[in-house]
Design a protein around this motif. Structure first.
Motif: not given
Ligand code: ZN
Length: 955
Positions: A363, A399, A402-403, A417
């Motif tokens: 991340v 965090e 989403y990333n 993902k």
């Protein structure tokens, strides 16, 4: 002043004369305004008072704009809350009895009667009826301009028939369904619960969430699993150990061919969620600590360890540990090592030290072990720091969700993902029999309790009825309806849009409570948020049904279809109903005249449920021309800096208000103290400080007179400003800015009056006030109707000011020149004050005001015109034109063109204004004033005189 007496007098007169009873007036424009009917479980307090006050100010304002305004009210008694009050009173619950004794005593002073009423509360209908009547009273004493003929309760037969019709319509459109979906459920009522049934339901935002259960087989007991709950199945690749709470007792159950170990508290949830199982034995969690389980995918050996943060009441009461990505897990592991807790359980030290965090998500902005990083950054050292731990968990979760990307270690899921992997990994486990789902309550505050006191869990019932808000076609209609509506303040539109998107199946019936039964499945009662979505239509006809004594049992689908949907034939429906055709026609006419609702006003707490349902149901049932036109909202009210609560003693019931405050002052305060989109912090002191202002208004108008007065410049300026304020006030009301309206009409005009008091002769003031009094009262009447009526009558009128029209043609009083001229006086007044401080002359005796030479006015006037035309000023051309004049200082002063006045008045007018103000200035500054012209004056200072800025000299 006895405000309470004035208020009572007018409230009684309004009622006696039926001032707010309205009916169809074909040649008059209508305005239909509603505020949600209150729930009848107790007295209304100032918190409710905000929406009703604003609603009434708007109703009165539109009425005085000339609209035929319908503002109705009813009492909501449906659902379980009233029923649970009765049940608790019946059971002798001391707290409830004490609370309701206090409530009843607000209205009834005789203790014997109070006792009798309380006794009657064992029947829910009596609670509903008692408070329905008292609520009427509460709203009357707020001065609400309601047509009470249309008042009803939601358990009346007429209303039942109307709601039955509504649900038949919904059913025929396929918007109702019976099925098994997870719902919030009270264990004690054995019923589905919604916001209305949950304690603090509007604030804690309870909802259903889905947990993923992952099975970990015990190493020494094949076929027996410790079942852990998680929201993040993808993290299974980083599991290092399991956590149980050592104080907890687990239960071994037989579920199909497997044996599960789960917390005792989770059993009831599994049961209510339709799981079939048999309890085998109790197992102390402590006894499992130090044993091993196998990780579900790779079969790694994992230790079972103790952790205090594990909540037996959440999910299965077992969690698995991912210290690299979960702050709680990292902190618990560290504590376990540092405190050497393992010694207590006889776990070898090296086994514990061997547990290493496994990183599985990449991340951005974080290194190898994000959870360790964030705990260090926030200085979290103990499992007890739950607030910080929650924050860290949320931050990291967002965090990573989403990333985050899954690392190599995740095998076939590597590179995926997190947002996708969460579900994919779960499915992978589920297909192999290693995982399953469970539902849990999610809420901002826990525990979540029903109003009855019962615990709220998530259940899946077999034959529960739902409104299918998930239906695409229905959502599309709702979107369309919203897109055509006005939302005030507009910022809330986005919340409506989002709510329409996420709304899904919602349970709409209960097995108990008051209200209306589902017409096609009479075991079910329609719940309170589902029977209150289109009832505004019912206001338009209820008084006529009663008046013509129509038998409610005859009000079938044909009748309502005819009235509301214009279907069927008048003759047929009239015959079936056994009424004359004219009567039926009149009923239909009422609906067609008043509908749609022009404005619905309420607090933002209703946005995500009631108001959104209101949109959905109107869009589903009515043709587009009857869809609602506008919604306005206000934020909540808190009291003395904190949320209202009985324990803080900051709740004021409306019925107590008149003992301490003027109702008009209360209304003024509610409208003024905050704009709609801000929380209003009710402060007793601030409200009290309005009383002297109201008394002053009362005296000013009482002492006013009709008669001629001198139209001096200051009077013209006063009238100009006063009427401008009225005009702007009307403009701000187009966006319902009540706060600005009150600022202009009440506070700003008060300021104008205060200035006038100092500026005009004593005998003129009452006549000037007399001149504006009627218009002023009309503008104030929507906000302070009682005082306005009282003064209106003292001025000799026989009509009700509530039915007058607010002034429109006010432009004739606008006088820019007078305003400019008086502004010179105001500035001179200020300058004199400043100068006196500066020059330090002891007891100055005289001041000269020196007015500029005539040519300077011409020069400035030309400069202004040139600036307006060309956007610049050519000073050298002007210098040519005014050759021989000393222009230096003027050019210097106005080189910066923004300093140039917008307009310059004539020298004569300036002289006149100063002369008229002479005695005022002399009085204010206790010195003689002499007004001179620049050309008559030899003093050097005189040259400084500019148009509208006389030079001043003190001696
Ligand atoms: Zn309950």
């Amino acid at each position: 002043v006895d405000f309470a007496a004035i208020e009572k007098k007018w409230q009684d007169l309004w009622e006696k004369e039926g001032v707010f009873q309205v009916s169809v007036k074909k040649n008059k424009k209508k305005f239909f305004l509603t505020v949600p009917y209150p729930y009848t479980s107790g007295p209304l307090h100032i918190g409710h008072g905000r929406s009703y006050t604003i609603g009434d100010i708007l109703a009165r304002y539109y009425r005085m704009l000339g609209y035929n305004v319908l503002f109705p009210m009813a009492a909501h008694v449906s659902g379980t809350p009233v029923a649970s009050i009765s049940k608790r009173i019946e059971e002798g619950d001391k707290k409830t009895i004490q609370l309701y004794r206090e409530y009843v005593s607000l209205y009834e002073k005789d203790p014997e009667k109070v006792k009798e009423i309380l006794e009657s509360f064992k029947k829910p209908e009596n609670v509903a009826n008692f408070f329905a009547e008292r609520i009427k009273n509460d709203l009357k004493l707020l001065g609400c301009s309601i047509d009470w003929r249309r008042f009803f309760r939601t358990n009346e037969r007429y209303y039942n028939r109307f709601v039955e019709w509504q649900f038949k319509k919904l059913n025929s459109k396929g918007l109702l369904k019976q099925g098994s979906y997870p719902i919030l459920y009270c264990l004690s009522c054995e019923n589905a619960v919604g916001e209305d049934d949950i304690k603090g339901g509007d604030e804690i935002k309870a909802s259903v969430m889905e947990l993923q259960l992952i099975k970990f087989e015990l190493e020494e007991e094949e076929g027996t699993y410790l079942v852990a709950s998680t929201l993040r199945a993808e993290t299974i690749f980083g599991v290092t150990n399991l956590w149980v709470n050592p104080k907890d007792e687990l239960v071994k159950i037989q579920i199909e061919s497997e044996k599960w170990l789960v917390s005792e508290a989770s059993l009831i949830k599994l049961e209510k969620q339709g799981r079939d199982f048999k309890v085998l034995e109790k197992v102390q969690a402590r006894g499992l600590i130090g044993k091993y389980v196998k990780s579900p995918i790779e079969g790694r050996k994992l230790l079972i360890l103790p952790a205090d943060f594990v909540d037996p009441d959440f999910g299965t009461g077992v969690v698995y540990s991912v210290p690299s990505h979960a702050p709680y897990d990292w902190v618990a592991l560290r504590e376990f090592r540092e405190n050497k807790t393992y010694e207590e359980y006889g776990i070898p030290e090296d086994e514990v030290l061997n547990i290493a965090p496994i990183s599985l998500i990449r991340v951005p902005n974080f290194g190898e072990h994000p959870a360790i990083e964030i705990c260090e950054k926030m200085g979290i050292r103990s499992q007890k720091e739950t607030e910080k731990l929650e924050e860290a968990t949320q931050t990291l979760y967002r965090e990573e969700y989403y990333n985050g990307i899954l690392k190599e270690i995740c095998g076939q899921f590597a590179g995926m993902k997190v947002a996708e992997a969460k579900e994919e990994v779960f499915k992978f486990l589920e297909q192999r029999g290693l995982a399953t789902r469970m539902y849990e309550v999610s809420a901002l505050e826990k525990p979540v309790r029903c109003r009855c006191g019962g615990k709220v869990i998530v259940a899946v019932l077999k034959d529960q009825w739902f409104l299918d808000y998930k239906r695409k076609e229905w959502k599309e209609l709702a979107r369309r309806c919203l897109s055509k509506m006005k939302i005030v303040p507009e910022v809330y539109r986005k919340v409506f849009e989002d709510t329409i998107e996420w709304l899904h199946e919602r349970p709409c019936a209960r097995k108990r409570g008051l209200g209306t039964r589902l017409p096609f499945d009479r075991r079910w009662m329609i719940e309170s948020l589902s029977d209150s979505t289109i009832y505004m239509a019912f206001y338009t006809i209820i008084h006529l049904l009663r008046k013509h004594n129509i038998d409610p049992e005859r009000l079938d689908e044909d009748f309502f279809d005819f009235i509301f949907l214009n279907k069927g034939e008048l003759v047929d429906v009239a015959e079936k109903l056994e009424v004359r055709k004219e009567v039926l026609n009149k009923i239909k006419e009422e609906f067609e005249y008043w509908y749609p609702v022009d404005l619905r006003h309420t607090g933002t707490a209703h946005l995500q449920n009631h108001l959104t349902f209101y949109i959905f149901h109107h869009a589903a049932i009515f043709p587009e021309k009857y869809w609602p036109r506008a919604i306005s909202l206000n934020e909540m009210l808190i009291s003395e800096g904190r949320k209202m609560s009985k324990s803080y003693g900051n709740v004021i019931p409306l019925v107590e208000l008149p003992k301490e405050f003027s109702i008009d002052a209360f209304r003024l305060y509610i409208g003024y103290a905050a704009d709609l989109k801000s929380t209003l912090d009710f402060r007793r002191k601030e409200l009290e400080s309005l009383h002297p202002k109201l008394e002053k208004l009362l005296n000013l108008i009482k002492n006013s007179k009709k008669g001629k007065f001198k139209k001096t410049i200051v009077v013209k300026k006063f009238l100009s400003r006063f009427y401008k304020n009225l005009k702007i006030a009307r403009e701000v009301m187009e966006s319902l800015s009540i706060r600005d309206y009150i600022q202009l009409v009440f506070f700003n005009n008060f300021q104008e009056v205060s200035y006038l008091e100092r500026r005009v002769e004593k005998e003129d003031l009452p006549k000037i006030i007399g001149f504006v009094a009627e218009d002023w009262l009309k503008m104030l009447a929507p906000v302070m109707p009682h005082l306005a009526e009282e003064l209106w009558h003292q001025l000799g009128h026989k009509s009700f000011i509530s039915l007058e029209k607010i002034p429109t043609k006010v432009e004739k009083y606008f006088d820019e020149e007078a305003e400019l001229a008086e502004s010179i006086v105001e500035e001179v007044n200020e300058d004199l004050r400043e100068l006196r401080k500066l020059v330090k002359i002891e007891n100055p005796r005289k001041a000269y005001l020196i007015v500029a030479e005539e040519w300077k006015y011409k020069l400035i006037d030309e400069a202004i015109n040139e600036f307006k035309e060309k956007g610049k000023v050519n000073w050298s051309t002007l210098a040519e034109k005014f050759r021989g004049k000393d222009m230096g200082s003027i050019i210097k002063k106005f080189r910066d063109l923004s300093k140039l006045p917008k307009k310059v008045i004539s020298r004569n007018l300036e002289l006149k204004a100063l002369r008229e103000a002479k005695s005022f200035l002399e009085k204010e500054h206790k010195l003689k004033i002499e007004i001179l012209k620049e050309e008559e004056c030899k003093l050097e200072k005189a040259k400084k005189a500019l148009p509208m800025k006389p030079a001043i000299l003190i001696e």
